[in-house]
Design a protein around this motif. Structure first.
Motif, PDB file in Angstrom:
ATOM      1  N   UNK A  26       0.846  -1.186   0.000  1.00 26.11           N
ATOM      2  CA  UNK A  26       0.000   0.000   0.000  1.00 26.11           C
ATOM      3  C   UNK A  26       0.887   1.244   0.000  1.00 26.11           C
ATOM      4  N   UNK A  27       1.474   1.513  -1.166  1.00 27.28           N
ATOM      5  CA  UNK A  27       2.356   2.680  -1.262  1.00 27.28           C
ATOM      6  C   UNK A  27       2.158   3.340  -2.629  1.00 27.28           C
ATOM      7  N   UNK A  28       2.563   4.595  -2.702  1.00 26.16           N
ATOM      8  CA  UNK A  28       2.454   5.320  -3.971  1.00 26.16           C
ATOM      9  C   UNK A  28       3.316   4.686  -5.046  1.00 26.16           C
ATOM     10  N   UNK A  29       4.506   4.234  -4.678  1.00 29.19           N
ATOM     11  CA  UNK A  29       5.410   3.612  -5.649  1.00 29.19           C
ATOM     12  C   UNK A  29       4.831   2.318  -6.205  1.00 29.19           C
ATOM     13  N   UNK A  30       4.196   1.528  -5.367  1.00 28.39           N
ATOM     14  CA  UNK A  30       3.592   0.277  -5.843  1.00 28.39           C
ATOM     15  C   UNK A  30       2.407   0.553  -6.762  1.00 28.39           C
ATOM     16  N   UNK A  31       1.605   1.553  -6.441  1.00 32.38           N
ATOM     17  CA  UNK A  31       0.500   1.928  -7.334  1.00 32.38           C
ATOM     18  C   UNK A  31       1.037   2.428  -8.679  1.00 32.38           C
ATOM     19  N   UNK A  32       2.127   3.186  -8.628  1.00 29.13           N
ATOM     20  CA  UNK A  32       2.737   3.692  -9.855  1.00 29.13           C
ATOM     21  C   UNK A  32       3.258   2.531 -10.712  1.00 29.13           C
TER      22      UNK A  32
END
Length: 125
Positions: A87-93
Motif C-alpha cells: 500500500x504505497x504510492x510507488x507500488x501503485x505507480x
C-alpha cells in the motif's frame, strides 16, 4: 517518488492505447462501410480504401508504440516488479506502468488484426 525523467501515471495514461485501438477500429470500419455499403460495384478494386486503412494503421501503431516505450522505460526505472501488493504510492505507480505496458502490447496486436482484412481483400466481396 518520481525521478526527474519520470512522470506520474493516471488512469488516463492507462487507457490511451485501448482508446487508440477503439478509434482505429471505428474509423477502419466506417471507411470500409462507406466504400462497400452501396454494394453496386463489388468487384471493383478498393485501393484507395486500403491505402487509407494502411495510413490509419500506421498512425495508430506509432501512437501505441510511443505509449509502450514510455511505460516500459518508466516500469524499468521503478525496478520492473511484478508484485504490486504493498500500500504505497510507488507500488501503485508500478502497477499502472505495468498495466499500461500490457494494454499497449494487446492494443498493438489488436490494431494489426483489425487491419488484416484490408491487406487480404482487394475488393468488396
Amino acid at each position: 517518488m518520481n525521478t526527474p525523467k519520470q512522470t506520474q501515471d493516471t488512469l488516463w495514461t492507462l487507457i490511451i492505447a485501448p482508446t487508440v485501438w477503439a478509434l482505429h477500429f471505428l474509423l477502419c470500419y466506417i471507411v470500409a462501410a462507406f466504400q462497400c455499403a452501396p454494394n453496386v460495384e463489388v468487384f471493383e478494386p478498393i485501393g484507395g480504401t486500403r491505402a487509407l486503412v494502411a495510413g490509419l494503421t500506421a498512425v495508430a501503431l506509432a501512437i501505441i508504440a510511443l505509449v509502450f516505450r514510455r511505460s516500459l522505460g518508466e516500469w524499468r526505472g521503478h525496478g520492473r516488479g511484478f508484485r504490486h501488493d504493498a500500500d504505497s504510492d510507488l507500488d501503485r505507480e508500478r502497477f499502472l506502468e505495468f498495466s499500461t505496458l500490457l494494454l499497449a502490447a494487446l492494443s498493438f496486436v489488436a490494431v494489426i488484426f483489425v487491419a488484416l482484412p484490408a491487406v487480404f481483400n482487394v475488393d468488396c466481396r
